[in-house]
Design a protein around this motif. Structure first.
Motif, PDB file in Angstrom:
ATOM      1  N   LEU A  46       0.817  -1.213   0.000  1.00  0.00           N
ATOM      2  CA  LEU A  46       0.000   0.000   0.000  1.00  0.00           C
ATOM      3  C   LEU A  46       0.852   1.264   0.000  1.00  0.00           C
ATOM      4  O   LEU A  46       1.855   1.352   0.712  1.00  0.00           O
ATOM      5  CB  LEU A  46      -0.906  -0.012   1.226  1.00  0.00           C
ATOM      6  CG  LEU A  46      -2.045   1.004   1.272  1.00  0.00           C
ATOM      7  CD1 LEU A  46      -3.067   0.721   0.180  1.00  0.00           C
ATOM      8  CD2 LEU A  46      -2.713   0.975   2.653  1.00  0.00           C
ATOM      9  N   ARG A  47       0.469   2.218  -0.831  1.00  0.00           N
ATOM     10  CA  ARG A  47       1.046   3.560  -0.816  1.00  0.00           C
ATOM     11  C   ARG A  47      -0.075   4.551  -0.532  1.00  0.00           C
ATOM     12  O   ARG A  47      -1.193   4.407  -1.032  1.00  0.00           O
ATOM     13  CB  ARG A  47       1.679   3.915  -2.167  1.00  0.00           C
ATOM     14  CG  ARG A  47       2.921   3.138  -2.526  1.00  0.00           C
ATOM     15  CD  ARG A  47       3.473   3.588  -3.870  1.00  0.00           C
ATOM     16  NE  ARG A  47       3.989   4.939  -3.813  1.00  0.00           N
ATOM     17  CZ  ARG A  47       5.284   5.255  -3.920  1.00  0.00           C
ATOM     18  NH1 ARG A  47       6.186   4.302  -4.107  1.00  0.00           N
ATOM     19  NH2 ARG A  47       5.684   6.496  -3.858  1.00  0.00           N
ATOM     20  N   GLU A  48       0.252   5.577   0.238  1.00  0.00           N
ATOM     21  CA  GLU A  48      -0.752   6.586   0.574  1.00  0.00           C
ATOM     22  C   GLU A  48      -0.769   7.750  -0.412  1.00  0.00           C
ATOM     23  O   GLU A  48      -1.694   8.563  -0.401  1.00  0.00           O
ATOM     24  CB  GLU A  48      -0.479   7.139   1.987  1.00  0.00           C
ATOM     25  CG  GLU A  48      -0.470   6.085   3.088  1.00  0.00           C
ATOM     26  CD  GLU A  48      -1.862   5.599   3.455  1.00  0.00           C
ATOM     27  OE1 GLU A  48      -2.844   6.223   2.999  1.00  0.00           O
ATOM     28  OE2 GLU A  48      -1.962   4.598   4.188  1.00  0.00           O
ATOM     29  N   ASP A  49       0.269   7.826  -1.287  1.00  0.00           N
ATOM     30  CA  ASP A  49       0.401   9.004  -2.145  1.00  0.00           C
ATOM     31  C   ASP A  49      -0.243   8.846  -3.522  1.00  0.00           C
ATOM     32  O   ASP A  49      -0.131   9.725  -4.380  1.00  0.00           O
ATOM     33  CB  ASP A  49       1.883   9.365  -2.322  1.00  0.00           C
ATOM     34  CG  ASP A  49       2.705   8.245  -2.954  1.00  0.00           C
ATOM     35  OD1 ASP A  49       2.107   7.222  -3.344  1.00  0.00           O
ATOM     36  OD2 ASP A  49       3.942   8.392  -3.047  1.00  0.00           O
ATOM     37  N   GLY A  50      -0.895   7.722  -3.756  1.00  0.00           N
ATOM     38  CA  GLY A  50      -1.598   7.529  -5.022  1.00  0.00           C
ATOM     39  C   GLY A  50      -0.736   7.057  -6.182  1.00  0.00           C
ATOM     40  O   GLY A  50      -1.257   6.790  -7.271  1.00  0.00           O
ATOM     41  N   GLN A  51       0.567   6.921  -5.983  1.00  0.00           N
ATOM     42  CA  GLN A  51       1.433   6.507  -7.079  1.00  0.00           C
ATOM     43  C   GLN A  51       1.383   4.994  -7.288  1.00  0.00           C
ATOM     44  O   GLN A  51       1.257   4.228  -6.330  1.00  0.00           O
ATOM     45  CB  GLN A  51       2.878   6.943  -6.808  1.00  0.00           C
ATOM     46  CG  GLN A  51       3.091   8.440  -6.834  1.00  0.00           C
ATOM     47  CD  GLN A  51       4.568   8.781  -6.858  1.00  0.00           C
ATOM     48  OE1 GLN A  51       5.348   8.265  -7.665  1.00  0.00           O
ATOM     49  NE2 GLN A  51       4.972   9.654  -5.948  1.00  0.00           N
ATOM     50  N   ILE A  52       1.496   4.595  -8.560  1.00  0.00           N
ATOM     51  CA  ILE A  52       1.586   3.182  -8.925  1.00  0.00           C
ATOM     52  C   ILE A  52       3.005   2.932  -9.406  1.00  0.00           C
ATOM     53  O   ILE A  52       3.445   3.506 -10.404  1.00  0.00           O
ATOM     54  CB  ILE A  52       0.577   2.822 -10.034  1.00  0.00           C
ATOM     55  CG1 ILE A  52      -0.858   3.132  -9.589  1.00  0.00           C
ATOM     56  CG2 ILE A  52       0.736   1.366 -10.433  1.00  0.00           C
ATOM     57  CD1 ILE A  52      -1.347   2.328  -8.406  1.00  0.00           C
ATOM     58  N   ARG A  53       3.727   2.074  -8.701  1.00  0.00           N
ATOM     59  CA  ARG A  53       5.113   1.791  -9.059  1.00  0.00           C
ATOM     60  C   ARG A  53       5.308   0.278  -9.216  1.00  0.00           C
ATOM     61  O   ARG A  53       5.153  -0.482  -8.256  1.00  0.00           O
ATOM     62  CB  ARG A  53       6.059   2.298  -7.963  1.00  0.00           C
ATOM     63  CG  ARG A  53       6.064   3.821  -7.793  1.00  0.00           C
ATOM     64  CD  ARG A  53       6.843   4.505  -8.892  1.00  0.00           C
ATOM     65  NE  ARG A  53       6.876   5.945  -8.748  1.00  0.00           N
ATOM     66  CZ  ARG A  53       7.741   6.612  -7.992  1.00  0.00           C
ATOM     67  NH1 ARG A  53       8.650   5.942  -7.296  1.00  0.00           N
ATOM     68  NH2 ARG A  53       7.699   7.925  -7.923  1.00  0.00           N
TER      69      ARG A  53
END
Length: 286
Positions: A46-53
């Motif tokens: 999970l990332r909180e910043d909305g980025q897909i990596r």
């Protein structure tokens, strides 16, 4: 939950009939899908910043063009979700092999992030999103062996025997677009019913074209035919034969050339992705 690891199973097209070409250039087809207990694996964090990596590079595939990234971003757009994800891929399925590697990865991404982001969109919605990524994505989203019609999006669940398969992966990537545009491709196979298919079997209209264009596939079919009736899945390049048990499949595999990639796996009517999600649901409810 902040991380999740899920399988992305392979599939086989046990037959593939081309009925005709549609006005939009796509082909009307009938095919029979069954899953394998073998595939890629994806881990989502999970990332909180909305980025897909996506942290795993695939040769010749740009990050933003990868179906995994496209699926994740499309899910964000369709759901309005502002969360993101770090994604890591363990790649086992060959690209251009006809066993659904990219489509399966995309479906696992949709289902995995739906779970990780607590979206609860449901299979119907996720399958519709998946269809815009590829005709094979919905069958992976739904996770049940199926008879497919249309461009592969109209699915009828079926119960099939679950034999063991030996799958050979010739080291060549077959272009689906190239095969479907070949002027010699059979495009007038009569439609059949599920009942007649299960009673009499089917064939793959793409196989003669692929054999003609790709000697590696033709040679693999010839080799496997010495042991069992060999068929090609999808538009290739992978070919397969079925066996009543794992031991007999392994025995033939040991007789193949060491430099010819292959694997043995059981055919399954419920995909290992959905079995993993089912276990996860049980753990959460407990």
């Amino acid at each position: 939950m902040h991380a999740l690891t899920l399988p992305a199973p392979a599939k086989l097209n046990l037959m593939l009939h081309i009925l005709g070409r549609r006005a939009d250039g796509y082909h009307e087809l009938q095919t029979l899908f069954q899953f394998l207990d073998y595939g890629d694996e994806l881990t989502f964090s999970l990332r909180e910043d909305g980025q897909i990596r996506l942290h795993t590079e695939l040769p010749g595939v740009e990050h933003d063009s990868n179906l995994i990234v496209r699926a994740a971003r499309l899910l964000q757009t369709q759901s309005g979700c502002r969360l993101g994800a770090d994604i890591r891929l363990t790649k086992r399925l060959p690209m251009g092999g006809g066993i659904g590697g990219g489509s399966s990865d995309a479906a696992t991404t949709l289902l995995g992030l739906d779970h990780l982001w607590n979206l609860h969109l449901g299979e119907e919605c996720l399958a519709e999103i998946g269809l815009s990524l590829g005709a094979d994505v919905p069958v992976f989203v739904r996770g049940h062996a199926a008879f497919a019609e249309g461009v592969g999006e109209r699915l009828q669940p079926v119960e099939l025997e679950e034999p063991w398969f030996l799958v050979i992966a010739p080291q060549v990537s077959v272009s689906t677009a190239e095969i479907f545009s070949d002027p010699e491709l059979t495009r007038n196979t009569p439609a059949i019913t599920v009942r007649s298919l299960l009673a009499r079997g089917g064939h793959n209209d793409c196989q003669p074209i692929v054999e003609k264009r790709y000697p590696q596939v033709r040679n693999a079919l010839s080799l496997l035919n010495k042991f069992v009736p060999a068929r090609m899945t999808g538009t290739g390049a992978c070919v397969f034969g079925s066996f009543p048990n794992q031991g007999e499949a392994d025995k033939v595999r040991r007789q193949l050339p060491a430099d010819l990639p292959s694997f043995v796996a059981q055919g399954r009517n419920i995909s290992m992705l959905h079995r993993s999600l089912g276990r996860l649901a049980q753990e959460v409810s407990a």
